[in-house]
Design a protein around this motif. Structure first.
Motif, PDB file in Angstrom:
ATOM      1  N   GLN B 260       0.844  -1.209   0.000  1.00 55.59           N
ATOM      2  CA  GLN B 260       0.000   0.000   0.000  1.00 55.59           C
ATOM      3  C   GLN B 260       0.874   1.252   0.000  1.00 55.59           C
ATOM      4  N   THR B 261       0.551   2.172  -0.851  1.00 52.85           N
ATOM      5  CA  THR B 261       1.223   3.474  -0.867  1.00 52.85           C
ATOM      6  C   THR B 261       0.147   4.556  -0.958  1.00 52.85           C
ATOM      7  N   VAL B 262       0.312   5.547  -0.110  1.00 48.09           N
ATOM      8  CA  VAL B 262      -0.666   6.647  -0.096  1.00 48.09           C
ATOM      9  C   VAL B 262       0.090   7.940  -0.317  1.00 48.09           C
ATOM     10  N   PHE B 263      -0.402   8.778  -1.188  1.00 47.88           N
ATOM     11  CA  PHE B 263       0.181  10.123  -1.248  1.00 47.88           C
ATOM     12  C   PHE B 263      -0.904  11.168  -1.386  1.00 47.88           C
ATOM     13  N   ARG B 264      -0.536  12.373  -0.950  1.00 49.57           N
ATOM     14  CA  ARG B 264      -1.523  13.445  -0.864  1.00 49.57           C
ATOM     15  C   ARG B 264      -1.061  14.631  -1.674  1.00 49.57           C
ATOM     16  N   LEU B 265      -1.964  15.205  -2.407  1.00 48.62           N
ATOM     17  CA  LEU B 265      -1.570  16.370  -3.201  1.00 48.62           C
ATOM     18  C   LEU B 265      -2.628  17.458  -3.115  1.00 48.62           C
ATOM     19  N   GLU B 266      -2.184  18.623  -3.505  1.00 47.97           N
ATOM     20  CA  GLU B 266      -3.063  19.795  -3.487  1.00 47.97           C
ATOM     21  C   GLU B 266      -2.909  20.508  -4.824  1.00 47.97           C
ATOM     22  N   VAL B 267      -4.019  20.889  -5.416  1.00 41.32           N
ATOM     23  CA  VAL B 267      -3.991  21.651  -6.661  1.00 41.32           C
ATOM     24  C   VAL B 267      -4.450  23.067  -6.335  1.00 41.32           C
ATOM     25  N   LEU B 268      -3.650  24.036  -6.734  1.00 38.16           N
ATOM     26  CA  LEU B 268      -4.011  25.437  -6.504  1.00 38.16           C
ATOM     27  C   LEU B 268      -4.008  26.160  -7.844  1.00 38.16           C
ATOM     28  N   SER B 269      -4.979  27.033  -8.013  1.00 35.48           N
ATOM     29  CA  SER B 269      -5.004  27.814  -9.254  1.00 35.48           C
ATOM     30  C   SER B 269      -5.759  29.120  -9.028  1.00 35.48           C
ATOM     31  N   GLU B 270      -5.419  30.075  -9.858  1.00 32.27           N
ATOM     32  CA  GLU B 270      -6.186  31.325  -9.798  1.00 32.27           C
ATOM     33  C   GLU B 270      -7.517  31.186 -10.525  1.00 32.27           C
ATOM     34  N   ASP B 271      -7.684  30.060 -11.242  1.00 34.75           N
ATOM     35  CA  ASP B 271      -8.885  29.894 -12.062  1.00 34.75           C
ATOM     36  C   ASP B 271      -9.522  28.536 -11.773  1.00 34.75           C
TER      37      ASP B 271
END
Lengths: 327, 394
Positions: B260-271
């Motif tokens: 099992q592998t878990v990763f976390r990400l965040e997407v940021l945008s002005e739009d």
């Protein structure tokens, strides 16, 4: 035993038993002045917070305390500067009562606090408490104001200690359990009801403190407790549960030094009372504290009688077996 | 006729000194509240004890209607003379430190050290002391002030405390001011489009030994493929957008294949549309790579925020910037994903103010400076005064 457990029940409080508004009213009604003293030596990390909380909560918000003072043993850090900045009166212990000679230690600071502070009630709180809260003062003032027969109140608490990994959930009180409780069991059984005889926080009336001697070093808490007990009896003493106290735990070498200092004071008190070690059955009962449900405590008794065997060489069967005879 | 904001701020010069004195006389109370708040751990979803202290403090100070709601948000009211406007002053209670981290603070001559202190424990302490400061300053308002200490801000909490409050509050706020411990001068009034995602890669039963089954079966290898595919997703320079892979956890030991592998990400945008497109890309990539490697890839998107904000021409922002100048600081604008995201999404003029200078972080060296706290609170009082007098109305 019943008397001891009765005392434990009647004279053991929790800081939540006291309402601050009621304490302020009683203090006013009894026309008392209350002083809070922090004995210090290099406590710059914790003294600021201690003073800020006590001043804000027990002077500004609830006018229970009339003065806050730091009596210092010659700190080389910023303890006194910080204390003064946040409004405490600061005194270098060595500047006062010089004619009494030089000494340095917590007991010296407490003793000189009697000379320097104005209060009818004096509260002593150690300055190294990380989780300082005003309950450390009002929890001890409470029994004194609520019950006229109580003249001295001592703190007890759960004591987790800090280690390299953060907070460990239990620990502390090793000198109490290994040294003090066995000594009290033998010589002053009634004092075994005091849950943490070495706690550094206590409050009492000036007219009690001024009539007892103050050991200057490690033995100040033990000496004070025995003296108050001897002069005024167990019923003048109370204890308050202050919940959690977080402080830096001492290493075993320091605890050894502390124990040795306490032993000296203890021995002095035994000499004054003409007490010798007794092998009478009642004196061989170790009294330990047991925490019961609902936050109550009880003294648990265990008879500890040590037996000894003579040297094997004196045993006939052994002599025959090994072909040896006693010379 | 447009209001001369510079002049309106200047008019408060005389008051400013009085307010400074009032704040000074509350110094011990602020620091005492800070010390006691810090002593109660409040990891996200476990804020109950801290919430009870906040309510106790509100109550002792004489704040009206001190209460917690179902989410343990701590609420209180300072009623104005007419209740013409409703101003919500808020900060969050939870932080990233679990109960085993020593959060006790150390107050020295000029600084306060301690985990979490810059991360808004100071803001909470100020929130608890505001009523006392206002009383000492004889700071009277027409508007009602709602004081709110929110729960469930961080991580999976996803601002659900303030969302709950906004959904259920009796009167919608006209303005929202969010307080941060640091940094004085920072003025945040827009939020980015954001989504967070947990990606979990799992494998079924197979030989544990990589020697027999081949290391290609490892979920770490599959996760690596997914990460590479995410990094290949094209992002425009304008509107500015970003994918941040913030955390990863996988595998058990040297000698076994990771299951099992878990990763976390965040997407940021002005739009918002860029964020939507990135979500679609990530979903497609995960499906393809999962099928190729025979791995089970689960995606969980959460914490969606939409790009919202005021412009610097809004009177509230102009006032705040001018106030920050007047206290000798320099306004610095930045985006922030704080409580104001929720208010801004509802079209409520909102901003975030820092209260002092210092340095944050998870280590024990994080600190705040004591002296600037006074200016931080005075700037808040000046802004409230201008809102109260209609200077911030559009």
């Amino acid at each position: 035993m019943n008397k001891l457990n009765k005392w434990l029940k009647e004279r053991t409080f929790h800081y939540r038993d006291f309402d601050l508004n009621e304490l302020v009213r009683l203090k006013k009604e009894k026309n008392l002045k209350i002083s809070l003293c922090f004995p210090t030596f290099n406590e710059e990390k914790t003294i600021g917070k201690s003073i800020v909380i006590m001043k804000s909560e027990l002077m500004d918000r609830y006018p229970l305390i009339d003065e806050i003072a730091v009596v210092d043993s010659g700190s080389s850090d910023n303890t006194c500067t910080i204390a003064a900045k946040f409004g405490a009166a600061t005194y270098a212990a060595s500047d006062f009562l010089k004619e009494e000679g030089e000494a340095r230690g917590k007991g010296e600071n407490l003793w000189k606090a009697l000379y320097l502070l104005k209060g009818d009630i004096i509260v002593f709180v150690d300055a190294d408490i990380s989780n300082i809260h005003h309950r450390f003062a009002y929890g001890l003032i409470g029994p004194l104001l609520m019950n006229d027969s109580i003249k001295f109140a001592k703190a007890f608490y759960n004591r987790p200690f800090k280690n390299a990994k953060g907070m460990a959930p239990s620990g502390g009180g090793r000198v109490t359990e290994i040294l003090i409780r066995p000594l009290f069991s033998q010589f002053f059984p009634e004092l075994t009801g005091v849950i943490q005889p070495l706690s550094g926080e206590y409050a009492g009336y000036r007219d009690i403190f001024e009539q007892i001697s103050f050991p200057v070093g490690y033995g100040v808490e033990t000496g004070m407790l025995i003296d108050i007990y001897k002069k005024w009896g167990l019923d003048t003493i109370a204890q308050t549960n202050l919940d959690l106290r977080v402080h830096r735990n001492q290493d075993i070498i320091s605890l050894g030094k502390m124990s040795f200092g306490i032993l000296q004071i203890f021995w002095n008190r035994l000499k004054e009372c003409n007490k010798n070690f007794s092998m009478e059955p009642n004196s061989l009962i170790l009294r330990q504290m047991e925490a019961l449900a609902a936050g109550n405590y009880e003294v648990r008794e265990t008879e500890i009688r040590e037996h000894e065997r003579r040297p094997m060489i004196e045993v006939k069967a052994y002599q025959i077996l090994r072909g040896k005879a006693l010379k | 006729m447009p209001v001369d904001i510079v002049n309106e701020v200047k008019k408060l010069e005389d008051k400013k000194e009085e307010w400074r004195n009032a704040v000074s006389s509350s110094r011990e109370m602020i620091l005492s509240n800070l010390a006691m708040i810090s002593q109660i751990p409040a990891p996200t979803f476990e804020e109950k004890n801290r919430s009870e202290l906040i309510i106790e403090r509100f109550s002792e100070c004489g704040v009206a209607e001190p209460e917690t709601d179902e989410m343990y948000n701590g609420c209180g009211m300072l009623y104005g003379t007419t209740g013409e406007r409703n101003i919500l002053i808020t900060t969050h209670m939870d932080n990233n430190f679990d109960q085993f981290v020593d959060q006790n603070i150390s107050i020295t001559e000029h600084r306060i050290f301690g985990a979490g202190t810059p991360e808004d424990n100071l803001a909470l302490a100020v929130l608890c002391t505001l009523h006392d400061i206002f009383s000492r300053a004889d700071f009277k308002l027409k508007s009602n002030i709602s004081l709110l200490a929110t729960t469930r801000f961080n991580g999976r909490g996803d601002f659900s405390g303030i969302r709950h409050y906004m959904k259920n509050c009796r009167k919608r706020p006209d303005y929202v001011i969010n307080l941060s411990g640091i940094t004085l001068g920072q003025l945040d009034y827009f939020t980015l489009s954001r989504i967070r995602c947990d990606i979990t890669v799992e494998r079924g039963n197979f030989y544990e030994s990589p020697w027999l089954s081949g290391s290609g079966n490892s979920t770490i290898i599959v996760a690596n493929e997914i990460i590479n595919s995410i990094l290949r997703i094209p992002l425009p320079r304008k509107p500015k957008s970003l994918i941040n892979i913030g955390m990863i956890k996988g595998g058990e030991r040297f000698s076994t294949i990771s299951r099992q592998t878990v990763f976390r990400l965040e997407v940021l945008s002005e739009d918002d549309s860029i964020t939507d497109s990135v979500i679609g890309n990530i979903q497609d990539n995960c499906t393809d790579i999962g099928a190729k490697f025979g791995a089970d890839v689960k995606l969980e998107f959460f914490g969606r925020h939409h790009a919202k904000g005021l412009t610097c021409s809004h009177p509230m922002i102009k006032c705040a910037a001018e106030i920050i100048n007047s206290i000798g600081s320099r306004p610095t604008m930045n985006f922030i994903n704080s409580e104001i995201s929720v208010a801004l999404a509802e079209g409520i003029p909102s901003l975030n103010l820092g209260l002092t200078t210092g340095e944050g972080g998870l280590g024990g060296k994080s600190y705040i400076d004591i002296k600037p706290i006074k200016d931080g609170i005075v700037q808040l009082m000046m802004l409230i005064n201008l809102i109260d007098n209609g200077i911030c109305d559009e």
